[in-house]
Design an enzyme around this catalytic site. Structure first.
Site, PDB file in Angstrom:
ATOM      1  N   LYS A  52       0.387  -1.428   0.245  1.00 55.16           N
ATOM      2  CA  LYS A  52       0.468   0.220   0.098  1.00 55.16           C
ATOM      3  C   LYS A  52       0.863   1.223  -0.263  1.00 55.16           C
ATOM      4  O   LYS A  52       1.483   0.810   0.645  1.00 55.16           O
ATOM      5  CB  LYS A  52      -0.827  -0.015   1.159  1.00 55.16           C
ATOM      6  CG  LYS A  52      -1.234   1.086   0.961  1.00 55.16           C
ATOM      7  CD  LYS A  52      -2.916   0.617   2.452  1.00 55.16           C
ATOM      8  CE  LYS A  52      -3.779   1.743   2.569  1.00 55.16           C
ATOM      9  NZ  LYS A  52      -4.593   1.614   3.985  1.00 55.16           N
ATOM     10  N   CYS A  98      -7.143  -0.286  -0.092  1.00 57.43           N
ATOM     11  CA  CYS A  98      -7.768   0.875   0.501  1.00 57.43           C
ATOM     12  C   CYS A  98      -7.880   2.563  -0.028  1.00 57.43           C
ATOM     13  O   CYS A  98      -8.253   2.938  -1.013  1.00 57.43           O
ATOM     14  CB  CYS A  98      -7.816   0.413   1.830  1.00 57.43           C
ATOM     15  SG  CYS A  98      -9.523   1.573   2.761  1.00 57.43           S
ATOM     16  N   ASN A 156     -10.744  -1.268   4.492  1.00 53.34           N
ATOM     17  CA  ASN A 156     -11.281  -0.965   6.096  1.00 53.34           C
ATOM     18  C   ASN A 156     -11.649  -0.157   6.525  1.00 53.34           C
ATOM     19  O   ASN A 156     -11.327   1.309   6.311  1.00 53.34           O
ATOM     20  CB  ASN A 156     -10.768  -1.438   7.103  1.00 53.34           C
ATOM     21  CG  ASN A 156     -10.315  -3.169   6.975  1.00 53.34           C
ATOM     22  OD1 ASN A 156     -11.151  -3.611   8.077  1.00 53.34           O
ATOM     23  ND2 ASN A 156      -9.511  -3.611   6.234  1.00 53.34           N
TER      24      ASN A 156
END
Ligand code: CDT
Length: 310
Positions: A127, A172, A197
């Site tokens: 990420k 995300c 999330n």
């Protein structure tokens, strides 16, 4: 003849702090079976799939922190997932917290991997856009400490040949940044996989809470349309350890239209047959990059992190 891929978003309901990896993996395998029974060839699981979303807490004990990370993939507890997927001939995207030791130094990433239908490892993504803070914020009701628990990914936004198409991965918060999709689209991606999330109760930390679901859809639909890609986006959802995580796991076509969306905030599989040739649709017309992009006017985007004026 059109190229198609049956893809599934395997949304997960909440994971409690006390849930073991073994219990979580059993849920993942149940979702795999359901996806397989509905014809899926590729399943996308959420971000940090194997544990509760631990960056909501400030921890200092290294042993307590390390327990949330995987040091090998597959490891002893995750191997049954890999075995089940191979048996079912389903590929998957899995998000997890990754701990690697390099030159005696621990490095921590918020990671996803892609595994093909033969159980072969296809690629890894770490990420890049880490939201929140690198230290607890005493003034905030809810903490979001991803910058404390992870370093920004160092692998870039790569695109992998797999499933008869070119697949990219994001995690995300990445889905909110247009750069994420554009880099992969420039590399020829036709499908982008995202796990997330996303709490909707982070007043002062994050967003205008009543718009969290709208912004989720807006970001994913815009990313899909403006880059003519399929996007398979999967949530961890529901009331998890006092936090409310949105669901809305969805499959979005290159037209920007949502073709399937979860209706619950629990374990749920949504499936769609994706026409991969649709990814070329807008790239031949309105988003024909080579014909219409004017990169010399975009330099500021890569040369500057923030605005030039405050
Ligand atoms: N996991 C993650 O990246 N969540 C963020 C919410 C951040 S709240 C500070 C998101 O963009 O959905």
């Amino acid at each position: 003849m059109s190229r198609t891929l049956v893809a599934a978003a395997a949304q997960m309901g909440p994971i409690a702090l006390s849930d073991t990896r073994r219990e979580v993996v059993a849920r993942l395998i149940a979702l795999l079976h359901e996806a397989a029974s509905r014809g899926a060839e590729l399943v996308v699981f959420p971000e940090l799939t194997l544990t509760t979303f631990f960056p909501r807490w400030y921890m200092t004990d290294p042993d307590e922190i390390d327990a949330f990370y995987e040091t090998e993939m597959p490891g002893r507890e995750t191997l049954p997932l890999f075995e089940a997927a191979k048996k079912l001939r389903i590929g998957f995207y899995l998000g997890y917290a990754e701990l690697v030791v390099e030159n005696g130094v621990k490095r921590r990433f918020n990671t996803s991997i892609l595994v093909d239908r033969d159980g072969e490892f296809v690629g890894k993504y770490r990420k890049i856009h880490l939201p929140g803070w690198d230290a607890p914020q005493p003034d905030l009701k809810s903490q979001h400490l991803e910058k404390y628990y992870f370093e920004p990914g160092d692998l870039g936004f790569n695109v992998f040949e797999a499933f008869g198409t070119r697949v990219g991965m994001a995690i995300c918060n990445d889905r909110r940044w247009p750069e994420t999709y554009r880099v992969m689209a420039l590399r020829g991606s036709e499908m982008i996989l995202v796990g997330y999330n996303t709490p909707d109760d982070h007043t002062g930390n994050f967003d205008f809470d009543s718009l969290t679901q709208f912004h989720n859809q807006l970001s994913i639909q815009a990313g899909a349309y403006q880059n003519s890609n399929w996007v398979i986006a999967t949530a961890k959802a529901g009331h998890e350890e006092g936090s409310n995580l949105i669901g809305q796991s969805m499959i979005v076509a290159p037209s920007g239209q949502i073709v399937a969306m979860a209706t619950s905030t629990d374990d749920e599989v949504v499936v769609a047959k994706c026409d991969l040739d649709m990814a070329a649709l807008y790239r031949k017309t309105i988003f024909d990059f080579a014909r219409h992009r004017e990169p010399e006017h975009y330099r500021l985007i890569v040369e500057n992190r923030g605005p030039l004026t405050s």
